[in-house]
Design a protein around this motif. Structure first.
Motif, PDB file in Angstrom:
ATOM      1  N   GLY A  64      42.818   7.749   2.198  1.00 37.84           N
ATOM      2  CA  GLY A  64      41.417   7.858   1.850  1.00 37.84           C
ATOM      3  C   GLY A  64      41.151   7.677   0.372  1.00 37.84           C
ATOM      4  O   GLY A  64      41.917   8.130  -0.482  1.00 37.84           O
ATOM      5  N   LYS A  99      36.785   8.390   3.404  1.00 43.08           N
ATOM      6  CA  LYS A  99      38.075   8.687   4.001  1.00 43.08           C
ATOM      7  C   LYS A  99      38.563   7.569   4.922  1.00 43.08           C
ATOM      8  O   LYS A  99      39.668   7.635   5.444  1.00 43.08           O
ATOM      9  N   ARG A 112      33.159  10.432   0.358  1.00 45.66           N
ATOM     10  CA  ARG A 112      33.688  11.426  -0.575  1.00 45.66           C
ATOM     11  C   ARG A 112      33.052  11.359  -1.947  1.00 45.66           C
ATOM     12  O   ARG A 112      32.957  12.369  -2.636  1.00 45.66           O
TER      13      ARG A 112
END
Length: 923
Positions: free
Chosen positions: A224, A198, A182
């Motif tokens: 996450g 995540k 991410r």
């Protein structure tokens, strides 16, 4: 011998010349280029500040919009992706922009010059992207993997100054995460980077293998990890997760190794050290999910945004809450902090909001929002400086053409606004809405001063206003009549009956007194509003009427019908004088569900809107298609087709059928992938079947490309189109920062510096502006002697005048040469003051920059002088006291005389202008 027919027949010669001249004029009129994108400020993806912190980059569909927060302007970069943009990254030097679309296709561009350099395709979609602080690498998150690539070098980035361009050379791949990455964050020295994913973990990686370093996993979160950052001294790591937990990690000894003595060596000591959780903090937002976060290492400022539209500011490492504010009614998708740490940028994709907030003064620097729903109509103001748009969300927005920002938003309508129109004076706007009202707006005081309603409840779909502003007419799809009101009294005057179907379009003659109406009953009627009789004979057509437009001389109308025909009618004789078959021109684009190519699709073959140019020689038409067509009225020939969008994320942009995207379950693009999401809140389907809009009842369908309205500017130098992606502006007055036709093989940085050394200052300055490299311009600028400044400014071509004024204004803040910069400002205003005054609108932003820098200098000098007054008074008093006490003061008389002599010597040196030949090192 062959005969020259042009000499033997002068009439034929004149006709040929006339045709050639007409073709040249038409070709010139067709050279419209994409200029700007208004009406939409943010769609999805990450926001990005420039390194100097003055501009904000926002992804708008498949394009990138740039908001200049200092000069209050916005512009859109000319290149476009084939799908919506998901990630943006800008090099630390601010010269390279890397934008990546949803399908992993990347465009590398030169940001200052707005030029595309290279196209590249990654093997999967990109979820994270960032440049290293050194600018030599950039990291890309591709699913569970991370790839680091070499940054292409540009002129001036290396020590030799030579061009070494090798785009997209991979450095290394990093694997270890079990779910999508991410966020990626580099360390300050560009040797390490953090990745959060995540899979509930964050990991520490080294760019290259280092002795004694082992990649570390930071585990402990229950959801996450949204982001991970180093502190300023890189001794602490902060991680935040989606459930609102903040972990602070420190590099400490293992618990079992605390009793060891100092007899061990450094290798054993490093083996006993590890990253452990030092503190745990929680944001406590009552079940709201943490959507985004950003950390400013220099100031220790942490900003987090939640799914409820609330954001919070925290001071680290003490986790002190500075501020909490609700800025949106929906999720905050992304947050960014500028380099100075004073401005925070927030993006909310659901409502299309873009905010820049200064947290210290608690004020908005930028607060913009596009239309929540599709655009219905637009209108140019008579002076061409404003554009009004209306949409199904019930809002009326006024946009400034020069700055690109929304000036005011009217929200009084309770339903979709279908039509808008100005009066000739330009200070009054009329709008018609489905809520059954026609409203008049004062654009000086920004208020609704009149509301017109019909005797019965109706939904108005069309509008026409008398150019003098005395009478307003409206048509409805519910009733077949036309309703007329007096603007001055607000009273309902009359009802025009005669149509046998819903009234789809109304248009007043520019000369006034006559209104033309078109209906779904396949007729057009011409009404004399101020005549004694209110009856009219219908003009019969072959299909339903969709749009009507008056020619500026009020002698001709253009009618668009459902069968794709454009017909031109004489108002005086009610006879057809021309026509265009536009079915083949307008057809283009197919939906994902279509089983045929775009050329065989019948639904797009009609124009929903049509308008005349200012001289009446051309008409512009658009509809449910990706094309806008420009026709010549006299010949009926198409002059040019403009492609509204090539964004494959929008339905109706593809031309041909691709069989590999068709499966037994339907098209690949319409398959529901929501049930396969890894997080529970993403798997929940809150939509209701059969609904097309609303909050929790939004049907998940792809937007379809269409043009609901087009309009020429009063000068016909530009036109705008209300499309699915926003308000597109095409202009003939496109000013490019970089024009390669101005260059030749001799214009290089080396030749520019050589020209400067030969004291050809004007030529060197022009060559530097043509190359448009900031370091080169500054070197030439500071190398020009003071005595030659008036001569250089006087002979400077006016095409470079704006660039020089802008550069001088920016140099005041960036360089310590105060008097030198003020001399340039003085000469620019003296030599070119009349030209700048005559073109005030073009130099508005430059003059605003000069005014700001001069006023700032005045304030700083005034403050410095006020402080020095008391210091000088004290020194003079001490010298006087020393004379009275036998020279026992701080300054003796001899020392005071020596100081005065030194000051006289310095002032004489400054007055000798012949000795000051410039600020450059070469001289």
């Amino acid at each position: 011998m062959p005969t020259d027919h042009r000499k033997s027949n002068p009439k034929v010669c004149n006709d040929i010349d006339h045709d050639i001249d007409a073709q040249v004029v038409l070709a010139m009129k067709a050279e419209f280029k994409f200029s700007n994108l208004l009406g939409t400020v943010y769609c999805r993806g990450n926001l990005l500040f420039t390194p100097d912190g003055t501009c904000l980059l926002s992804p708008v569909g498949n394009r990138v919009s740039v908001f200049d927060l200092v000069n209050n302007k916005s512009y859109t970069l000319p290149f476009a992706h084939r799908k919506n943009i998901s990630r943006l990254a800008l090099s630390p030097q601010g010269n390279l922009l890397l934008s990546i679309s949803e399908d992993g296709r990347a465009i590398l561009s030169n940001f200052p010059r707005r030029i595309t350099l290279h196209h590249f395709t990654f093997k999967s979609s990109v979820s994270a992207l960032t440049f290293s602080p050194s600018g030599h690498r950039f990291a890309v998150g591709l699913g569970r993997q991370i790839e680091v690539w070499h940054t292409p070098s540009t002129p001036g980035s290396n020590s030799s100054g030579e061009l070494e361009f090798a785009p997209f050379v991979k450095h290394r791949e990093y694997s270890g995460h079990y779910d999508a990455v991410r966020h990626i964050e580099w360390s300050g020295d560009s040797r390490f980077f953090l990745s959060s994913a995540k899979d509930l973990t964050a990991r520490i990686w080294s760019l290259d293998p280092e002795e004694g370093f082992i990649p570390t996993t930071l585990a402990g979160h229950r959801e996450g990890v949204q982001g991970a950052w180093f502190s300023r001294n890189q001794e602490t790591i902060y991680t935040v997760s989606r459930d609102g937990a903040l972990f602070q990690w420190s590099y400490v000894r293992r618990p079992g190794a605390l009793d060891k003595r100092d007899t061990i060596n450094h290798e054993e000591e490093d083996a006993d050290m590890q990253w452990r959780i030092a503190q745990r903090h929680y944001f406590m937002q009552d079940g709201a999910k943490l959507n985004c976060a950003a950390f400013h290492a220099d100031s220790g400022l942490l900003v987090v945004g939640f799914s409820t539209g609330v954001f919070g500011l925290y001071e680290m490492p003490d986790f002190n809450l500075i501020h909490t504010l609700s800025i949106s009614q929906s999720d905050i998708d992304f947050v960014a902090i500028n380099k100075a740490g004073e401005w925070l940028a927030f993006g909310a994709s659901k409502l299309g909001q873009l905010l820049v907030w200064e947290w210290q003064s608690e004020s908005y620097i930028l607060k913009q929002q596009g239309h929540f729903d599709s655009l219905n109509s637009l209108a140019y103001s008579p002076d061409g400086q404003r554009i009004v748009t209306t949409a199904d969300d019930g809002k009326v927005k006024v946009w400034d053409v020069t700055s690109g920002f929304c000036v005011v938003t009217f929200t009084e309508h309770s339903s979709g606004v279908t039509a808008c129109e100005f009066v000739n004076r330009g200070n009054v706007l009329f709008t018609a809405s489905l809520d059954g009202s026609v409203r008049a707006w004062d654009l000086i005081r920004y208020r609704n001063f009149k509301t017109f309603t019909a005797p019965s409840r109706l939904s108005f779909s069309s509008l026409a206003v008398d150019p003098s502003g005395e009478v307003v007419c409206a048509g409805s799809l519910d009733s077949f009549d036309i309703y007329i009101w007096s603007v001055q009294t607000g009273q309902f005057l009359d009802r025009l009956s005669g149509h046998e179907g819903p009234v789809s379009s109304l248009s007043f003659a520019p000369s006034g007194g006559i209104v033309v109406s078109g209906s779904w009953d396949r007729t057009v009627r011409i009404w004399s509003i101020f005549g004694r009789t209110q009856t009219s004979e219908p003009v019969q057509l072959q299909a339903d009427v969709l749009s009507i437009a008056f020619r500026p001389d009020s002698k001709q109308v253009s009618v668009s019908t459902l069968d794709g025909q454009l017909t031109f009618w004489s108002v005086e004789d009610a006879e057809q004088v021309g026509g265009v078959d536009g079915r083949r021109d307008i057809s283009g684009g197919r939906k994902l569900t279509d089983r045929r190519i775009a050329a065989n699709e019948a639904r797009t073959k009609s124009f929903a809107t049509v308008t005349y140019s200012a001289d009446g020689s051309c008409v512009l038409a658009g509809g449910t298609s990706k094309y806008i067509c420009l026709y010549d009225v006299q010949s009926g020939a198409i002059v040019k087709k403009f492609t509204v969008s090539t964004n494959l994320s929008v339905d109706g942009t593809q031309e041909f059928l691709n069989s590999k995207n068709m499966t037994e379950a339907g098209p690949v693009g319409l398959l529901d992938e929501q049930g396969e999401e890894s997080e529970l809140e993403d798997r929940i389907d809150r939509t209701l079947p059969g609904a097309s809009r609303g909050d929790l009842s939004v049907r998940k369908v792809r937007p379809e490309v269409r043009v609901s309205a087009v309009a020429f500017s009063p000068t016909s130098r530009a036109f705008c189109a209300a499309s699915t992606e926003g308000l597109l502006i095409y202009s003939l007055d496109e000013s490019l920062q970089f024009d390669p036709f101005d260059l030749n093989i001799d214009i290089t940085p080396a030749n520019t510096l050589s020209t400067l050394r030969t004291r050809n200052f004007l030529k060197a300055l022009v060559m530097a502006f043509r190359l448009n490299e900031q370091y080169l311009i500054r070197q030439v600028y500071e190398g020009i002697p003071v005595l030659d400044i008036p001569l250089v400014v006087r002979d400077l071509p006016v095409v470079y005048l704006g660039s020089l004024v802008r550069f001088v204004a920016s140099s005041v803040d960036e360089t310590p040469h105060l008097e030198f910069n003020l001399l340039w400002v003085q000469q620019l205003l003296l030599q070119h003051g009349r030209y700048i005054r005559d073109n005030m609108r073009a130099f508005a932003s430059e003059l605003r920059m000069v005014e700001k820098c001069v006023s700032r200098i005045k304030q700083d000098l005034a403050k410095l002088a006020d402080e020095n007054i008391y210091t000088l008074d004290y020194l003079l008093w001490q010298s006087t006291a020393g004379q009275q006490n036998g020279c026992s003061g701080i300054l003796s008389q001899d020392r005071l005389v020596s100081v005065e002599k030194a000051v006289d010597v310095d002032s004489d040196a400054m007055e000798d202008e012949e000795e000051w030949i410039g600020l450059g090192d070469d001289d």
